[in-house]
Enzyme design. Structure first.
Site, mmCIF file in Angstrom:
data_model
loop_
_atom_site.group_PDB
_atom_site.id
_atom_site.type_symbol
_atom_site.label_atom_id
_atom_site.label_comp_id
_atom_site.label_asym_id
_atom_site.label_seq_id
_atom_site.Cartn_x
_atom_site.Cartn_y
_atom_site.Cartn_z
ATOM 1 N N ARG A 121 -9.010 5.636 -21.321
ATOM 2 C CA ARG A 121 -8.969 4.170 -21.346
ATOM 3 C C ARG A 121 -7.927 3.641 -20.365
ATOM 4 O O ARG A 121 -8.133 2.623 -19.713
ATOM 5 C CB ARG A 121 -8.643 3.679 -22.759
ATOM 6 C CG ARG A 121 -9.788 3.844 -23.734
ATOM 7 C CD ARG A 121 -9.395 3.309 -25.106
ATOM 8 N NE ARG A 121 -10.509 3.380 -26.037
ATOM 9 C CZ ARG A 121 -10.432 3.033 -27.314
ATOM 10 N NH1 ARG A 121 -9.276 2.602 -27.821
ATOM 11 N NH2 ARG A 121 -11.490 3.130 -28.094
ATOM 12 N N GLU A 163 1.303 3.660 2.099
ATOM 13 C CA GLU A 163 2.062 3.968 3.319
ATOM 14 C C GLU A 163 3.391 3.210 3.329
ATOM 15 O O GLU A 163 4.440 3.787 3.621
ATOM 16 C CB GLU A 163 1.241 3.593 4.556
ATOM 17 C CG GLU A 163 -0.074 4.357 4.700
ATOM 18 C CD GLU A 163 -1.253 3.685 4.003
ATOM 19 O OE1 GLU A 163 -1.034 3.003 2.969
ATOM 20 O OE2 GLU A 163 -2.386 3.836 4.481
ATOM 21 N N CYS A 192 -1.328 -1.451 7.199
ATOM 22 C CA CYS A 192 -0.454 -0.282 7.151
ATOM 23 C C CYS A 192 -0.236 0.303 8.530
ATOM 24 O O CYS A 192 0.826 0.868 8.816
ATOM 25 C CB CYS A 192 -1.074 0.770 6.244
ATOM 26 S SG CYS A 192 -1.102 0.226 4.540
ATOM 27 N N LEU A 232 -10.310 -1.088 -29.284
ATOM 28 C CA LEU A 232 -10.607 -0.820 -27.873
ATOM 29 C C LEU A 232 -9.395 -1.057 -26.973
ATOM 30 O O LEU A 232 -9.507 -1.624 -25.887
ATOM 31 C CB LEU A 232 -11.804 -1.653 -27.405
ATOM 32 C CG LEU A 232 -13.106 -1.480 -28.224
ATOM 33 C CD1 LEU A 232 -14.173 -2.444 -27.725
ATOM 34 C CD2 LEU A 232 -13.601 -0.050 -28.161
ATOM 35 N N THR A 285 -21.555 -1.903 -32.593
ATOM 36 C CA THR A 285 -20.275 -1.208 -32.741
ATOM 37 C C THR A 285 -19.198 -2.163 -33.249
ATOM 38 O O THR A 285 -18.377 -1.794 -34.095
ATOM 39 C CB THR A 285 -19.854 -0.565 -31.397
ATOM 40 O OG1 THR A 285 -20.807 0.445 -31.065
ATOM 41 C CG2 THR A 285 -18.482 0.067 -31.480
ATOM 42 N N ASP A 330 -17.811 -0.857 -36.653
ATOM 43 C CA ASP A 330 -16.516 -0.163 -36.570
ATOM 44 C C ASP A 330 -15.328 -1.111 -36.496
ATOM 45 O O ASP A 330 -14.204 -0.703 -36.760
ATOM 46 C CB ASP A 330 -16.465 0.711 -35.308
ATOM 47 C CG ASP A 330 -17.455 1.855 -35.363
ATOM 48 O OD1 ASP A 330 -18.114 2.003 -36.410
ATOM 49 O OD2 ASP A 330 -17.560 2.585 -34.374
ATOM 50 N N HIS A 360 0.833 -1.200 0.000
ATOM 51 C CA HIS A 360 0.000 0.000 0.000
ATOM 52 C C HIS A 360 0.873 1.256 0.000
ATOM 53 O O HIS A 360 2.096 1.185 0.172
ATOM 54 C CB HIS A 360 -0.925 -0.022 1.219
ATOM 55 C CG HIS A 360 -2.008 -1.051 1.116
ATOM 56 N ND1 HIS A 360 -3.003 -1.195 2.050
ATOM 57 C CD2 HIS A 360 -2.250 -2.005 0.163
ATOM 58 C CE1 HIS A 360 -3.806 -2.177 1.688
ATOM 59 N NE2 HIS A 360 -3.367 -2.695 0.560
ATOM 60 N N CYS A 397 -5.233 1.198 6.320
ATOM 61 C CA CYS A 397 -5.921 -0.056 6.633
ATOM 62 C C CYS A 397 -5.334 -0.643 7.906
ATOM 63 O O CYS A 397 -4.200 -0.394 8.278
ATOM 64 C CB CYS A 397 -5.786 -1.042 5.475
ATOM 65 S SG CYS A 397 -4.127 -1.725 5.302
#
Lengths: 357, 357
Positions: free
Chosen positions: A200, A64, A101, A220, A212, A216, A62, A92
């Site tokens: 994205r 920390e 942490c 993605l 789509t 297209d 994490h 946490c």
């Protein structure tokens, strides 16, 4: 020795500035940490910066811990005793994939903990405060909380609902016409396209409809010169369709090098179920809708969209497909906190679909 | 005594700043002076400001005269001899409704004339320079010309084409739906409505189709807390319709106190002819189109729109009528120099439909 009011004001100012500095670091983890939240931390002793860090991805230390390690790496280990740590989210206090942490903070000899947002997870909320105070550590929560909360909106939404935060993204001309990517026309300019690919990068999954895919044949993926940090996978590509049979098997999403990242749901009547599964099974926190006007309408009607990102390109006209389909649209939804930014010649309008979020 | 390069640079800087100051004054006449251009002027002697003025309306003194009068009123008459006048447009040199400005400048003992835009009217162009130089007056044109030209675009267009400058103004939701004023919904907020009424203040006429009269029964006047300067008439209200018989005789535009300012053209096949007549007969320089999506489409198809002002309100949905009608729209037009401003919760996107303008 009593501190003067000015000193208290100075300290409050510094506390906020340093939590905001930690928030800057947290941004580096955006889109990388799901299902965990992106969190940042910095450590100071007086005016001296000892170290900073952020949570890189689920399963890794994490923020920390990263900040403590950074302080050691920078040769400030001896200063940690009596130092203050600033974190964007309540630390946490339970064992998950990594030790809590709070333990690391106590062991390092930190004397004061300042954090932004109170943990919305009931398993953690307030427990850090109690634990740390028992060890004689001063604790202050709720510092720069508004900024920390706004940044963590998607994750907070998953904690509250068990569903991903849904961002509807669309690009259209001034008069609301979709110009499909499959055409030779690329209505959005380079800068706006880069913005989409950065969006994205911050998402765990992208959802489109079968239409789509057929029209297209999109990839993605994160491209367009956007650097993908080490360890970041391409987002899941999720197709919502009546039937798998309607999808061309040679579509790019099924045949390219990321084909293992493609999911198809034949569940057009169960958007909520799809959302739940995407979160539970695939850890999706942020889902980017990149569908056409018909499917977008369905998502709005079901009130399953939290954020709206509209790229307005300075063109008039642009084909028959509307950004939002249907002839019976009343004013249904308002955009809150709507912001606009110019990218090249395009404008990006971004806002929230619910006021309270 | 030769002036040093620094002095020349200083002078060029001052020249530009003062023409821009004159341009600020010219803005006060915007929408008031048709068919004349709005023009401003300031007079300095060294660093001392002697006076400033602008053309108020056709038939009244030009900006140069107003500035000279202002200098006298301020008690600086004695200083005019040897002073410099800064004007946004080349001074006129022929007798029109008022004596030529060059005459006034010469008589006042002005020693130097600095102006922005060269007069596009061939009757005047360059003649002021020659006339003034004959009298030993130093002349410099083309200072801050770009800004002066941009400001005078509508008038320059009328000089070039004999037709008014057409601004298409529309308000729509994010997805390009028109929310009609007649409804109880007012999709634009207060600040955006004020913007529209300021736009009307700067226009000489507002054009709608019969459909808008029937559906919305609009007033098409300047209201909404916008102060109307003395001598400014309400804009002409122009209706373009198949037949006068289609219009309700009790519509506001026919029955209110400004009914004499309403014009009806049963000439839906001759937009160009209507434009010419509006300019020739009524002195219209700026025409504001406030029609619906069908008629707007017609104007665009005929390439008769010069400027685009779109109010984007932060709503999604909003009825069946589109900002721009038609299903066969290709990308036809681009908006150049598109700018965006936030007014309250709304955005205003404004730009030009032709690059060269």
């Amino acid at each position: 020795m009593k501190s003067s009011p000015e000193t208290n004001a100075d300290r409050a100012f510094l506390d906020e500035a340093r939590v905001l500095q930690a928030l800057e670091l947290a941004h580096l983890g955006l889109g990388m940490t799901s299902p965990n939240p992106p969190v940042g931390a910095v450590i100071y002793k007086g005016d001296k910066f000892l170290g900073g860090g952020y949570h890189h991805r689920a399963g890794e230390p994490h923020a920390e811990r990263m900040a403590l390690v950074n302080a050691l790496e920078r040769g400030h280990g001896a200063d940690l005793n009596g130092a203050t740590i600033y974190v964007t989210l309540e630390p946490c206090s339970s064992y998950g994939k990594t030790p809590p942490c709070t333990r690391g903070i106590i062991d390092a000899g930190i004397r004061r903990v300042v954090y932004g947002l109170v943990d919305p997870d009931e398993r953690h909320r307030g427990r850090a405060d109690a634990l740390l105070k028992t060890e004689g550590i001063e604790v202050q929560g709720g510092v720069a909380e508004k900024a920390c909360r706004a940044f963590l909106r998607p994750w907070l939404h998953t904690v509250r609902t068990g569903c991903p935060w849904v961002i509807a993204k669309m690009g259209a001309t001034l008069d609301g016409r979709i110009v499909r990517w499959g055409n030779q026309h690329r209505v959005s300019g380079r800068e706006a396209l880069e913005y989409v690919h950065r969006l994205r990068l911050q998402s765990d999954a992208i959802l489109v409809g079968g239409r789509t895919v057929r029209t297209d044949n999109p990839q993605l993926t994160i491209r367009f010169g956007v650097e993908i940090p080490e360890g970041k996978k391409q987002p899941w590509r999720v197709v919502l369709t009546q039937s798998m049979k309607n999808l061309p098997p040679d579509a790019r999403i099924f045949t390219d090098e990321h084909s293992a990242r493609t999911l198809v749901y034949e569940r057009v009547d169960d958007f909520q179920g799809v959302l739940h599964e995407l979160h539970e099974k695939y850890g999706v926190v942020t889902l980017l809708l990149e569908c056409g006007g018909h499917l977008l309408r369905e998502w709005l009607d079901r009130d399953l969209v939290q954020e709206w990102v509209q790229i307005v390109s300075p063109y008039i006209g642009g084909g028959s497909e509307l950004l939002l389909s249907g002839n019976d649209l009343k004013i249904e939804r308002q955009l809150f906190d709507a912001q606009i930014q110019k990218f090249g010649n395009d404008f990006v309008i971004r806002g929230l679909l619910n006021k309270e979020l």
